[in-house]
Design a protein around this motif. Structure first.
Motif, PDB file in Angstrom:
ATOM      1  N   SER A 218      33.269 -37.227  21.562  1.00 42.50           N
ATOM      2  CA  SER A 218      31.880 -37.303  20.994  1.00 42.50           C
ATOM      3  C   SER A 218      31.771 -35.691  19.974  1.00 42.50           C
ATOM      4  CB  SER A 218      31.082 -36.576  21.500  1.00 42.50           C
ATOM      5  OG  SER A 218      31.032 -35.653  22.745  1.00 42.50           O
ATOM      6  N   VAL A 219      31.106 -35.630  19.216  1.00 41.15           N
ATOM      7  CA  VAL A 219      31.219 -34.173  18.352  1.00 41.15           C
ATOM      8  C   VAL A 219      30.393 -33.283  19.526  1.00 41.15           C
ATOM      9  CG1 VAL A 219      29.110 -32.953  16.825  1.00 41.15           C
ATOM     10  CG2 VAL A 219      29.897 -35.203  16.667  1.00 41.15           C
ATOM     11  N   SER A 220      29.327 -33.637  20.220  1.00 44.43           N
ATOM     12  CA  SER A 220      29.241 -31.911  21.515  1.00 44.43           C
ATOM     13  C   SER A 220      30.120 -32.374  22.176  1.00 44.43           C
ATOM     14  CB  SER A 220      28.078 -32.888  21.860  1.00 44.43           C
ATOM     15  OG  SER A 220      28.736 -34.451  22.899  1.00 44.43           O
ATOM     16  N   GLU A 221      30.963 -32.905  22.853  1.00 42.00           N
ATOM     17  CA  GLU A 221      31.918 -31.978  23.236  1.00 42.00           C
ATOM     18  C   GLU A 221      33.318 -31.528  22.460  1.00 42.00           C
ATOM     19  OE1 GLU A 221      35.934 -34.379  26.290  1.00 42.00           O
ATOM     20  OE2 GLU A 221      34.313 -35.568  24.855  1.00 42.00           O
ATOM     21  N   ALA A 222      33.279 -32.145  21.626  1.00 37.55           N
ATOM     22  CA  ALA A 222      34.701 -31.307  20.677  1.00 37.55           C
ATOM     23  C   ALA A 222      34.106 -30.017  20.063  1.00 37.55           C
ATOM     24  CB  ALA A 222      34.643 -31.970  18.959  1.00 37.55           C
ATOM     25  N   ILE A 223      32.944 -29.583  19.635  1.00 36.80           N
ATOM     26  CA  ILE A 223      32.867 -28.660  18.851  1.00 36.80           C
ATOM     27  C   ILE A 223      33.360 -27.357  20.285  1.00 36.80           C
ATOM     28  CG2 ILE A 223      30.932 -26.688  18.643  1.00 36.80           C
ATOM     29  CD1 ILE A 223      29.849 -29.243  16.797  1.00 36.80           C
ATOM     30  N   PRO A 224      32.406 -27.346  20.850  1.00 39.31           N
ATOM     31  CA  PRO A 224      32.667 -26.135  22.353  1.00 39.31           C
ATOM     32  C   PRO A 224      34.112 -26.190  22.501  1.00 39.31           C
ATOM     33  CG  PRO A 224      31.282 -27.935  23.309  1.00 39.31           C
ATOM     34  CD  PRO A 224      31.689 -27.572  22.289  1.00 39.31           C
ATOM     35  N   TRP A 225      35.057 -27.397  22.493  1.00 35.91           N
ATOM     36  CA  TRP A 225      36.448 -27.492  22.808  1.00 35.91           C
ATOM     37  C   TRP A 225      37.170 -26.913  22.129  1.00 35.91           C
ATOM     38  CZ3 TRP A 225      41.145 -29.295  21.915  1.00 35.91           C
ATOM     39  CH2 TRP A 225      42.017 -29.098  22.512  1.00 35.91           C
ATOM     40  N   PHE A 226      36.893 -26.461  20.386  1.00 35.61           N
ATOM     41  CA  PHE A 226      37.853 -26.161  19.813  1.00 35.61           C
ATOM     42  C   PHE A 226      37.762 -24.790  20.165  1.00 35.61           C
ATOM     43  CE2 PHE A 226      38.220 -30.220  17.952  1.00 35.61           C
ATOM     44  CZ  PHE A 226      39.357 -30.614  17.924  1.00 35.61           C
ATOM     45  N   VAL A 227      36.384 -24.096  20.411  1.00 35.05           N
ATOM     46  CA  VAL A 227      36.032 -22.821  20.351  1.00 35.05           C
ATOM     47  C   VAL A 227      36.466 -22.271  21.533  1.00 35.05           C
ATOM     48  CG1 VAL A 227      34.291 -21.231  20.882  1.00 35.05           C
ATOM     49  CG2 VAL A 227      33.614 -23.181  18.779  1.00 35.05           C
ATOM     50  N   GLN A 228      37.430 -22.664  22.337  1.00 32.23           N
ATOM     51  CA  GLN A 228      37.707 -22.368  23.683  1.00 32.23           C
ATOM     52  C   GLN A 228      38.992 -23.030  23.811  1.00 32.23           C
ATOM     53  OE1 GLN A 228      35.421 -23.296  26.944  1.00 32.23           O
ATOM     54  NE2 GLN A 228      33.327 -23.581  25.401  1.00 32.23           N
ATOM     55  N   HIS A 229      39.682 -23.479  23.028  1.00 34.91           N
ATOM     56  CA  HIS A 229      40.963 -23.790  23.515  1.00 34.91           C
ATOM     57  C   HIS A 229      41.938 -23.428  22.762  1.00 34.91           C
ATOM     58  CE1 HIS A 229      39.567 -26.492  26.699  1.00 34.91           C
ATOM     59  NE2 HIS A 229      40.282 -26.018  26.838  1.00 34.91           N
ATOM     60  N   GLU A 230      43.445 -23.092  22.136  1.00 32.85           N
ATOM     61  CA  GLU A 230      44.196 -22.911  20.539  1.00 32.85           C
ATOM     62  C   GLU A 230      44.010 -24.449  20.037  1.00 32.85           C
ATOM     63  OE1 GLU A 230      48.475 -22.111  19.948  1.00 32.85           O
ATOM     64  OE2 GLU A 230      48.200 -22.070  22.345  1.00 32.85           O
ATOM     65  N   GLN A 231      44.697 -23.990  18.768  1.00 29.55           N
ATOM     66  CA  GLN A 231      43.527 -24.762  17.281  1.00 29.55           C
ATOM     67  C   GLN A 231      45.426 -25.877  17.682  1.00 29.55           C
ATOM     68  OE1 GLN A 231      42.753 -24.011  13.929  1.00 29.55           O
ATOM     69  NE2 GLN A 231      41.052 -22.786  14.768  1.00 29.55           N
ATOM     70  N   PRO A 232      45.433 -26.852  18.045  1.00 27.01           N
ATOM     71  CA  PRO A 232      46.474 -28.464  17.538  1.00 27.01           C
ATOM     72  C   PRO A 232      47.414 -28.385  16.620  1.00 27.01           C
ATOM     73  CG  PRO A 232      44.690 -29.469  17.650  1.00 27.01           C
ATOM     74  CD  PRO A 232      44.247 -27.897  17.607  1.00 27.01           C
ATOM     75  N   ASP A 233      48.173 -28.569  15.998  1.00 24.19           N
ATOM     76  CA  ASP A 233      48.993 -28.606  15.078  1.00 24.19           C
ATOM     77  C   ASP A 233      47.976 -29.554  14.357  1.00 24.19           C
ATOM     78  OD1 ASP A 233      50.727 -26.880  15.407  1.00 24.19           O
ATOM     79  OD2 ASP A 233      51.812 -28.409  17.161  1.00 24.19           O
ATOM     80  N   LEU A 234      47.901 -30.547  14.882  1.00 24.47           N
ATOM     81  CA  LEU A 234      47.492 -32.237  13.452  1.00 24.47           C
ATOM     82  C   LEU A 234      46.536 -32.552  14.604  1.00 24.47           C
ATOM     83  CD1 LEU A 234      47.615 -34.390  11.749  1.00 24.47           C
ATOM     84  CD2 LEU A 234      49.197 -35.196  13.380  1.00 24.47           C
ATOM     85  N   ILE A 235      45.099 -33.496  14.318  1.00 21.17           N
ATOM     86  CA  ILE A 235      44.060 -33.753  14.430  1.00 21.17           C
ATOM     87  C   ILE A 235      44.157 -35.014  14.374  1.00 21.17           C
ATOM     88  CG2 ILE A 235      41.414 -33.833  14.509  1.00 21.17           C
ATOM     89  CD1 ILE A 235      41.675 -31.032  14.650  1.00 21.17           C
ATOM     90  N   PHE A 236      43.534 -35.734  14.488  1.00 22.71           N
ATOM     91  CA  PHE A 236      43.360 -37.714  14.135  1.00 22.71           C
ATOM     92  C   PHE A 236      41.916 -37.582  14.765  1.00 22.71           C
ATOM     93  CE2 PHE A 236      47.731 -37.870  14.863  1.00 22.71           C
ATOM     94  CZ  PHE A 236      48.354 -38.696  13.408  1.00 22.71           C
ATOM     95  N   ALA A 237      40.895 -37.709  13.486  1.00 18.12           N
ATOM     96  CA  ALA A 237      39.695 -38.451  14.077  1.00 18.12           C
ATOM     97  C   ALA A 237      39.304 -38.666  13.362  1.00 18.12           C
ATOM     98  CB  ALA A 237      39.003 -36.481  13.303  1.00 18.12           C
ATOM     99  N   ASP A 238      38.187 -39.613  13.808  1.00 20.87           N
ATOM    100  CA  ASP A 238      37.255 -40.849  13.301  1.00 20.87           C
ATOM    101  C   ASP A 238      36.066 -40.631  12.900  1.00 20.87           C
ATOM    102  OD1 ASP A 238      36.257 -43.333  13.448  1.00 20.87           O
ATOM    103  OD2 ASP A 238      36.123 -43.751  15.223  1.00 20.87           O
ATOM    104  N   ILE A 239      35.504 -40.987  12.026  1.00 20.73           N
ATOM    105  CA  ILE A 239      34.683 -40.213  11.196  1.00 20.73           C
ATOM    106  C   ILE A 239      33.485 -40.320  11.579  1.00 20.73           C
ATOM    107  CG2 ILE A 239      33.040 -40.745   8.729  1.00 20.73           C
ATOM    108  CD1 ILE A 239      35.046 -39.161   8.048  1.00 20.73           C
ATOM    109  N   GLN A 240      33.123 -41.621  12.212  1.00 19.77           N
ATOM    110  CA  GLN A 240      31.946 -42.081  12.899  1.00 19.77           C
ATOM    111  C   GLN A 240      31.746 -42.415  15.049  1.00 19.77           C
ATOM    112  OE1 GLN A 240      28.635 -42.619  11.286  1.00 19.77           O
ATOM    113  NE2 GLN A 240      27.950 -42.306  13.411  1.00 19.77           N
ATOM    114  N   LEU A 241      31.277 -40.988  15.508  1.00 17.57           N
ATOM    115  CA  LEU A 241      30.725 -40.505  16.631  1.00 17.57           C
ATOM    116  C   LEU A 241      29.937 -40.916  16.319  1.00 17.57           C
ATOM    117  CD1 LEU A 241      33.560 -37.622  16.428  1.00 17.57           C
ATOM    118  CD2 LEU A 241      33.536 -39.674  17.456  1.00 17.57           C
ATOM    119  N   ALA A 242      30.053 -41.610  18.643  1.00 12.61           N
ATOM    120  CA  ALA A 242      28.939 -41.805  18.993  1.00 12.61           C
ATOM    121  C   ALA A 242      27.450 -40.998  18.127  1.00 12.61           C
ATOM    122  CB  ALA A 242      28.311 -42.415  20.456  1.00 12.61           C
ATOM    123  N   ASP A 243      27.201 -39.800  18.526  1.00 12.57           N
ATOM    124  CA  ASP A 243      26.370 -38.806  17.948  1.00 12.57           C
ATOM    125  C   ASP A 243      26.623 -38.255  16.876  1.00 12.57           C
ATOM    126  OD1 ASP A 243      28.870 -37.680  18.626  1.00 12.57           O
ATOM    127  OD2 ASP A 243      28.066 -35.882  20.229  1.00 12.57           O
ATOM    128  N   GLY A 244      26.906 -38.753  15.756  1.00 14.06           N
ATOM    129  CA  GLY A 244      27.307 -38.496  14.410  1.00 14.06           C
ATOM    130  C   GLY A 244      28.658 -38.416  13.735  1.00 14.06           C
TER     131      GLY A 244
END
Length: 247
Positions: free
Chosen positions: A33-59
């Motif tokens: 989800s968007v709400s899970e992803a934002i704080p996760w990326f703030v707190q963890h090292e950035q990955p080399d590659l992200i696969f992201a679905d455009i439409q998530l349940a919360d935005g």
């Protein structure tokens, strides 16, 4: 190579993980989800590659990339129709169409190193192409050493104090925003609902309880569960009245 998947459909996330493993890659983490992803990326090292679905349940996953400065390469995964696919092509953004073909997945990975991170302007162009402007549903706040989320629908007002920007919620709670400037914070919220009444305060129309005419050039507002004085500055009174009438 570190890979993160952002996908709210668990079967689809598992399938993509298996396909990547067949190609010899390991998925570091799956975010749902968007709400899970934002704080996760703030707190963890950035990955080399992200696969992201455009439409998530919360935005839209685009909200993540608007709020977190990511340098990772991004490949969008989508079920959108041909009109939306055209938007990806026009903006030179890599994508995979569901259901994902293994050969296309391999091709996308082979060229990911040449793909740059998506700039804020590209995110905005894509958002406009696939359905207009969307505003943040959550805001990041600081609670001690942790980063948490507050729903924008619960925000009575933003205000600047000392060097920080705070929000007051409908429950009367005060939180320090992760965002450091009031100008940047208000860009994330819907201007039909939020109005900057003076240099240091932004109010939500849903929680205005009373408006008092102090003079011909000033207004005083009473906000739900917010005890501080809110004065509409002289130069903003006319625009504020128009905003109230329109919304």
């Amino acid at each position: 190579m570190n890979i993160v998947i952002i996908e709210d459909e668990k079967p689809a996330a598992r399938l993509l993980t298996r396909e990547l493993e067949k190609l010899g890659f390991t998925v570091q983490h799956i975010l749902y989800s968007v709400s899970e992803a934002i704080p996760w990326f703030v707190q963890h090292e950035q990955p080399d590659l992200i696969f992201a679905d455009i439409q998530l349940a919360d935005g839209l996953s685009l909200e993540i990339f608007e709020q977190v400065d990511l340098k990772s390469a991004i490949i969008f995964v989508t079920s959108f129709d041909h009109y939306a696919i055209k938007a990806f092509k026009l903006n030179s953004i890599d994508y995979l169409l569901k259901p994902i073909e293994p050969s296309e997945l391999l091709g996308a990975i082979n060229k990911y190193k040449a793909q740059h991170s998506i700039s804020p302007s590209k995110v905005q162009e894509l958002r406009e192409s696939i359905g207009g402007t969307s505003y943040a549903k959550r805001l990041m706040i600081k609670v001690g050493m942790q980063i948490k989320m507050v729903l924008v629908d619960e925000v009575v007002c933003f205000y600047r104090e000392d060097r920080g920007v705070y929000i007051s919620t409908v429950e009367g709670k005060i939180h320090l925003l992760e965002e450091g400037s009031i100008e940047a914070a208000i860009k994330m919220v819907n201007p039909e609902k939020f109005f900057r009444v003076n240099r240091s305060q932004v109010v939500c129309i849903d929680f205005i309880e009373q408006i008092v005419q102090l003079s011909t050039s000033r207004l005083k507002l009473s906000m739900k569960n917010y005890k501080e004085e809110v004065i509409v500055s002289r130069e903003r009174v006319s625009e504020f009245k128009s905003w109230l009438a329109e919304n």
